[in-house]
Design a protein around this motif. Structure first.
Motif, PDB file in Angstrom:
ATOM      1  N   ALA A  22     -30.665  -2.941  -8.359  1.00 45.63           N
ATOM      2  CA  ALA A  22     -32.216  -2.996  -8.358  1.00 45.63           C
ATOM      3  C   ALA A  22     -32.735  -3.460  -9.459  1.00 45.63           C
ATOM      4  CB  ALA A  22     -32.564  -1.308  -8.088  1.00 45.63           C
ATOM      5  N   ARG A  23     -33.944  -3.931  -9.146  1.00 47.77           N
ATOM      6  CA  ARG A  23     -34.780  -4.897 -10.086  1.00 47.77           C
ATOM      7  C   ARG A  23     -34.559  -4.259 -11.639  1.00 47.77           C
ATOM      8  NH1 ARG A  23     -41.007  -5.664  -8.984  1.00 47.77           N
ATOM      9  NH2 ARG A  23     -40.973  -3.261  -9.577  1.00 47.77           N
ATOM     10  N   GLN A  42     -29.157  -3.264  -3.466  1.00 51.55           N
ATOM     11  CA  GLN A  42     -29.968  -2.316  -3.029  1.00 51.55           C
ATOM     12  C   GLN A  42     -31.411  -2.934  -2.952  1.00 51.55           C
ATOM     13  OE1 GLN A  42     -29.903   1.100  -5.907  1.00 51.55           O
ATOM     14  NE2 GLN A  42     -31.996   1.614  -5.405  1.00 51.55           N
ATOM     15  N   HIS A  43     -31.673  -3.841  -3.837  1.00 51.03           N
ATOM     16  CA  HIS A  43     -33.024  -4.751  -3.729  1.00 51.03           C
ATOM     17  C   HIS A  43     -32.538  -6.067  -3.125  1.00 51.03           C
ATOM     18  CE1 HIS A  43     -35.815  -2.266  -6.644  1.00 51.03           C
ATOM     19  NE2 HIS A  43     -35.598  -1.608  -5.321  1.00 51.03           N
ATOM     20  N   ASP A  78     -35.350  -8.530  -1.547  1.00 51.64           N
ATOM     21  CA  ASP A  78     -36.201  -9.427  -1.406  1.00 51.64           C
ATOM     22  C   ASP A  78     -36.017 -10.322  -2.390  1.00 51.64           C
ATOM     23  OD1 ASP A  78     -37.431  -8.053   0.644  1.00 51.64           O
ATOM     24  OD2 ASP A  78     -39.268  -7.549  -0.267  1.00 51.64           O
ATOM     25  N   HIS A 126     -31.545   8.201   0.448  1.00 52.80           N
ATOM     26  CA  HIS A 126     -30.500   8.404  -0.476  1.00 52.80           C
ATOM     27  C   HIS A 126     -29.100   8.315  -0.249  1.00 52.80           C
ATOM     28  CE1 HIS A 126     -33.766   8.250  -3.778  1.00 52.80           C
ATOM     29  NE2 HIS A 126     -34.233   8.697  -2.902  1.00 52.80           N
ATOM     30  N   ASP A 164     -30.462   4.029 -13.854  1.00 54.44           N
ATOM     31  CA  ASP A 164     -30.498   5.561 -13.321  1.00 54.44           C
ATOM     32  C   ASP A 164     -30.745   5.193 -11.746  1.00 54.44           C
ATOM     33  OD1 ASP A 164     -32.905   4.718 -13.178  1.00 54.44           O
ATOM     34  OD2 ASP A 164     -33.888   6.152 -14.694  1.00 54.44           O
ATOM     35  N   HIS A 178     -44.765   2.497  -7.926  1.00 51.71           N
ATOM     36  CA  HIS A 178     -43.747   2.723  -6.810  1.00 51.71           C
ATOM     37  C   HIS A 178     -43.044   3.881  -6.863  1.00 51.71           C
ATOM     38  CE1 HIS A 178     -41.111   2.283 -10.437  1.00 51.71           C
ATOM     39  NE2 HIS A 178     -40.013   2.511  -9.649  1.00 51.71           N
ATOM     40  N   HIS A 235     -45.332  -3.400  -5.558  1.00 46.28           N
ATOM     41  CA  HIS A 235     -43.984  -3.182  -5.056  1.00 46.28           C
ATOM     42  C   HIS A 235     -43.867  -3.053  -3.441  1.00 46.28           C
ATOM     43  CE1 HIS A 235     -40.504  -0.700  -4.326  1.00 46.28           C
ATOM     44  NE2 HIS A 235     -39.755  -1.048  -5.494  1.00 46.28           N
ATOM     45  N   PRO A 236     -42.862  -3.515  -2.879  1.00 42.33           N
ATOM     46  CA  PRO A 236     -42.803  -3.332  -1.329  1.00 42.33           C
ATOM     47  C   PRO A 236     -43.262  -1.979  -0.755  1.00 42.33           C
ATOM     48  CG  PRO A 236     -40.911  -4.521  -2.410  1.00 42.33           C
ATOM     49  CD  PRO A 236     -41.571  -4.141  -3.490  1.00 42.33           C
ATOM     50  N   GLN A 257     -46.400  -1.112   1.716  1.00 46.68           N
ATOM     51  CA  GLN A 257     -46.071  -0.234   3.043  1.00 46.68           C
ATOM     52  C   GLN A 257     -47.084   0.876   3.261  1.00 46.68           C
ATOM     53  OE1 GLN A 257     -42.091   0.970   4.037  1.00 46.68           O
ATOM     54  NE2 GLN A 257     -41.368  -1.232   3.709  1.00 46.68           N
TER      55      GLN A 257
END
Ligand code: UD1
Length: 362
Positions: A10-11, A39-40, A42, A69, A97, A206, A238-239, A243
Motif C-alpha cells: 500500500a502507498r 493491495q493498492h 491504481d 479485511h 501496519d 482516508h 484518496h479513492p 467514493q
C-alpha cells in the motif's frame, strides 16, 4: 547467497522500502527480491510511487486488490506463501501496519522464516483501528524489531519483547523525504494547483472512522471550510474518500477547498513542504510535517506517533468542529522552532543494513 524478500502493498510502504533496498544493494552481499502484493493498484496509488522512488520493478506482483479485511489479508497470505516456498528467503522484511504487513508476517512465521519489522513498536492503544491490530500481531511475530523512536522500544519491552530483538534505527520515511526534498519545487505542481502561489493548507482524509461516517465527515468539512476562509485548502482525495463523497452527495460541500486527484510522492512532497498547515488523519504525514517543521492538526482522537506531539509540530485535535478550529488558532501563532527527533536524520536505512548483516552472519 543469502536472500531477503521485501514486501510492499500500500502507498505508505513504498517510501520505507526504497531507501532500504538501495542501502542493501550498496552495502551488503544479499540477493534482494521485491514482492508487491497489489493491495493498492491504481496507478497513482502504487506505480507512480514505485517510479518516483526509484524502486526496482517488483519480482512478484500478487494482484490481491481490494476486499474486506479478512479477504484481503487471506489473499495476500495464499499468494505470498507460494513466493516463500519458491524463494526460501533467509529474511522477510515488512514495513508499517497495513494488511499486507500482517499477512506476510503470519506466512513467514509459520514457515519459520525470520521476519524483520521496520517501524516496530508504535501503539495508538486503540483497537478499533485495524492498523493497531496489524502492529500488535506483526511485532509479536517478528524476530528483528526496528523502531523509529524510544517510545517504540518502551512499548515493546512492556509487551515482553526481549531487548536484544529491538533495534532503534530511526525513521526510514525521513530517509526518503530528505533525499527527495531538493526535487520538491512548486514548479512541479503550480500549473495543476495554481493556489500554491499564495499561503495554503493541505488536507488528507482516508480513515474509515472519518470518511465512512457522514456525521464525522460533515463535522470535519465544516471546520475545514472555515479554515478555507483564511487560506485555500488543497485536498488530494484518496479513492475511498472519493467514493464516500459521491455516496453521501457531498459534492457541493467544498467552498474554498481545492479537490485534486491523489498525487505522486514528489508532487505531494512539493505540496506539503511549502504549505502553512497540514490537516490529516494519516500516520506518515504526522511524521513528515514534524520533519518539515510545518504545523499539523491530526483529525483523530489518538496517535501511535506521540513523538510528533512531544517533539514536533503535531496537535491531536479529534473530529469536533470547534476543537479543530481551536487547534487552527493555536497553530496560527508562531511556535518555538522545533528540532527533528533523534535518528530522523536520513541514515536509518544504513543502520538497518548493519543490523541485517549482523543477523544474517550469525
Ligand atoms: C490502507 C491501509 C492504511 C493506510 C492506507 C494508505 C490497511 C488496513 N489500511 O488503507 O493503513 O494508511 O492504505 O492509503 O491496510 N482503492 C482504490 N484504488 C487503490 C486502492 C484502494 O480505488 O489503488 C479503494 C477501494 O475502494 C478500496 C478502498 O480504497 O476498497 C480502501 O483500500 P484499502 O487498501 O482497503 O485500504 P486504505 O483505506 O487504502
Amino acid at each position: 547467497m543469502k536472500s531477503i524478500v521485501h514486501v510492499i502493498g500500500a502507498r505508505p510502504n513504498y517510501m520505507k522500502i526504497a531507501p532500504l533496498m538501495e542501502s542493501l544493494k550498496v552495502r551488503s552481499p544479499f540477493r534482494q527480491v521485491l514482492v508487491n502484493t497489489g493491495q493498492h493498484y491504481d496507478d497513482i496509488m502504487s506505480q507512480a510511487f514505485v517510479r518516483d522512488l526509484g524502486l526496482p520493478t517488483p519480482d512478484y506482483d500478487l494482484g490481491v486488490g481490494s476486499g474486506s479485511h479478512a479477504v484481503q489479508t487471506a489473499t495476500v497470505m495464499i499468494e505470498f506463501e507460494k513466493v516463500c516456498q519458491k524463494e526460501r528467503p533467509d529474511l522477510v522484511v515488512v514495513v508499517g501496519d497495513v494488511n499486507s504487513t500482517v499477512a506476510a508476517s503470519l506466512v513467514s512465521a509459520k514457515l519459520l522464516i525470520p521476519v524483520a519489522h521496520v517501524e516496530a513498536g508504535l501503539r495508538s492503544r486503540d483497537r478499533t483501528m485495524p492498523e493497531e491490530i496489524n502492529r500488535i500481531v506483526t511485532d509479536r511475530l517478528s524476530d528483528l524489531l526496528l523502531t523509529p523512536s524510544a517510545d517504540g522500544d518502551t512499548n515493546l519491552i512492556a509487551e515482553g519483547v526481549p531487548a536484544e530483538a529491538i533495534h532503534r534505527v530511526g525513521n526510514i520515511m525521513i530517509d526518503s523525504l530528505l533525499r527527495h526534498l531538493p526535487m520538491a519545487s512548486l514548479d512541479r505542481i503550480r500549473e495543476r494547483i495554481p493556489v500554491v502561489d499564495g499561503p495554503y493548507a493541505v488536507l488528507t482524509l482516508h480513515r474509515p472512522s472519518n470518511v465512512d461516517d457522514a456525521d464525522v465527515f460533515t463535522r470535519i468539512l465544516t471546520a475545514v471550510r472555515t479554515i478555507a476562509e483564511s487560506m485555500p485548502v488543497v485536498f488530494p482525495v484518496h479513492p475511498r474518500t472519493r467514493q464516500r463523497i459521491r455516496e453521501f452527495g457531498f459534492d457541493g460541500n467544498f467552498a474554498g477547498i481545492v479537490l485534486h486527484d491523489p498525487l505522486g510522492y514528489i508532487d505531494f512532497l512539493s505540496l506539503t513542504s511549502h504549505a502553512r498547515l497540514v490537516l490529516t488523519d494519516s500516520g506518515g504525514l504526522q511524521e513528515e510535517s514534524t520533519a518539515l517543521g510545518i504545523p499539523c492538526l491530526t483529525l483523530r482522537e489518538n496517535t501511535e506517533r506521540p513523538i510528533t506531539v512531544t517533539h514536533g509540530t503535531n496537535q491531536i485535535v479529534g473530529t469536533l468542529t470547534d476543537a479543530i478550529l481551536e487547534g487552527f488558532r493555536r497553530a496560527s501563532s508562531p511556535a518555538a522552532p522545533q528540532r527533528r527527533p533523534e535518528l530522523w536524520d536520513g541514515q536509518t536505512a544504513d543502520r538497518i543494513t548493519r543490523v541485517f548483516c549482523d543477523f544474517l552472519s550469525r
